[in-house]
Write an enzyme that holds these catalytic residues in place. Structure first.
Site, short mmCIF file in Angstrom:
data_model
loop_
_atom_site.label_atom_id
_atom_site.label_comp_id
_atom_site.label_asym_id
_atom_site.label_seq_id
_atom_site.Cartn_x
_atom_site.Cartn_y
_atom_site.Cartn_z
N TYR A 146 38.84 -22.56 -125.15
CA TYR A 146 38.34 -22.71 -123.78
C TYR A 146 38.21 -24.20 -123.42
O TYR A 146 38.62 -24.63 -122.35
CB TYR A 146 36.99 -22.01 -123.65
CG TYR A 146 36.29 -22.20 -122.33
CD1 TYR A 146 36.83 -21.70 -121.15
CD2 TYR A 146 35.06 -22.87 -122.26
CE1 TYR A 146 36.17 -21.85 -119.94
CE2 TYR A 146 34.39 -23.03 -121.06
CZ TYR A 146 34.95 -22.52 -119.90
OH TYR A 146 34.30 -22.69 -118.70
N LYS A 150 40.30 -26.25 -120.52
CA LYS A 150 39.65 -27.01 -119.44
C LYS A 150 40.05 -28.49 -119.48
O LYS A 150 40.20 -29.13 -118.44
CB LYS A 150 38.14 -26.86 -119.54
CG LYS A 150 37.63 -25.51 -119.06
CD LYS A 150 37.95 -25.29 -117.60
CE LYS A 150 37.37 -24.00 -117.05
NZ LYS A 150 37.69 -23.82 -115.61
#
Length: 320
Positions: A146, A150
């Protein structure tokens, strides 16, 4: 002024939409339309301008063509597959968090209208062997998928902004607590549930010790900061339009004590303290000292105390 919230059915998206409805304007212009786009139809609310819904799949370029048109002035890009789910499903995380972000930016580039794009990144971009404290100049070294996704999104936003395709600004969100509603798939979900459920008369488990520190912000302040971030002039952002949104570091114990100070001892008695091995590898890298100097200089704000976070939940979100 047409505003599009991608992820408009989520907790932050709904709160942001309602805050914009209460303001009635953004970037010095009256809002004429607000579109709430999400995988499923988002709830609507009263506003002094039309509020529309649109179902979309951020990973599908054709879907982005339908929801982003030449009249769109400001896009809040909130949609994401969050931490634990992105770790479990590698392909889904990259499809939504990377391909989806690029699809939004590519649609803006094709239109040639240079809309403002407010992108929500995450403090999960930090970690590893980079020395703390983490500042806006620290190297991004994510230790979960994750965070990697990002970080890629930030780089895309920065480059599309540099090339003049969008007027982008990215904000690395602290852990948002206390989130209302049902738990999501974020590894940090317990950092809301150990307050939300006990305050509503239910039990909840905390998988870390009382001395576990983390970086937090209330939903109310998050929304205020997203609106302030949208209104910043591009020149004020400098050569890197991505930055860490202000928050504060508290330990779990300090946060539980804050809940007790506001709501009495009964809610804290409903917390259990059992380790969750499936979260251990993710949480191991989360003892962070984060300094969000740039955003503070630009006027964004943190909560004064975690007691405020508790009070905001009791005022805005508790289900009795």
């Amino acid at each position: 002024m047409k505003v599009l919230i991608i992820g408009g059915g989520g907790v932050v998206g709904q709160k942001l939409g309602k805050a914009l409805a209460a303001r009635g304007e953004l970037r010095g212009a009256p809002i004429s339309r607000l579109v709430l786009a999400d995988m499923a139809e988002a709830p609507v609310f009263d506003a002094p301008f039309p509020v529309e819904t649109a179902t979309c799949d951020i990973s599908d370029p054709a879907s982005m063509e339908r929801v982003i048109d030449a009249d769109t002035d400001v896009i809040f890009l909130l949609a994401a597959v969050v931490s634990a789910q992105a770790e479990e499903d590698f392909d889904l995380g990259y499809r939504i968090n990377v391909d989806g972000t690029k699809n939004v930016l590519e649609r803006c580039r094709a239109l040639g209208t240079k809309p403002v794009v407010v992108f929500t990144s995450s403090i999960a971009v930090f970690g590893g062997e980079v020395p703390q404290p983490f500042t806006d100049h620290s190297a991004l070294n994510p230790q979960i998928s994750y965070g990697a996704q990002k970080a890629i999104g930030e780089i895309l936003l920065n480059d599309y902004s540099r090339r003049g395709f969008v007027d982008g600004r990215g904000f690395r969100l602290p852990t948002i607590s206390i989130r209302p509603g049902k738990p999501n798939r974020a590894a940090s979900g317990f950092m809301s549930s150990i307050f939300r459920e006990p305050l509503q008369g239910q039990s909840a488990n905390c998988p870390v010790d009382r001395d576990f520190p983390h970086f937090y912000l209330s939903p109310r302040k998050c929304v205020e900061n997203l609106i302030k971030g949208a209104e910043l002039e591009q020149a004020a952002l400098g050569k890197c339009p991505s930055m860490t949104m202000p928050g504060r570091v508290w330990t779990i114990g300090q946060m539980v004590d804050a809940m007790t100070a506001v709501a009495g001892p009964e809610p804290a008695s409903r917390i259990t303290w059992e380790p969750q091995p499936e979260l251990a590898a993710i949480l191991e890298g989360w003892r962070m000292d984060i300094r969000p100097e740039k955003a503070l200089q630009l006027g964004l704000e943190a909560d004064e105390s975690f007691e405020d976070n508790i009070r905001y939940f009791l005022e805005d979100d508790i289900q009795r």
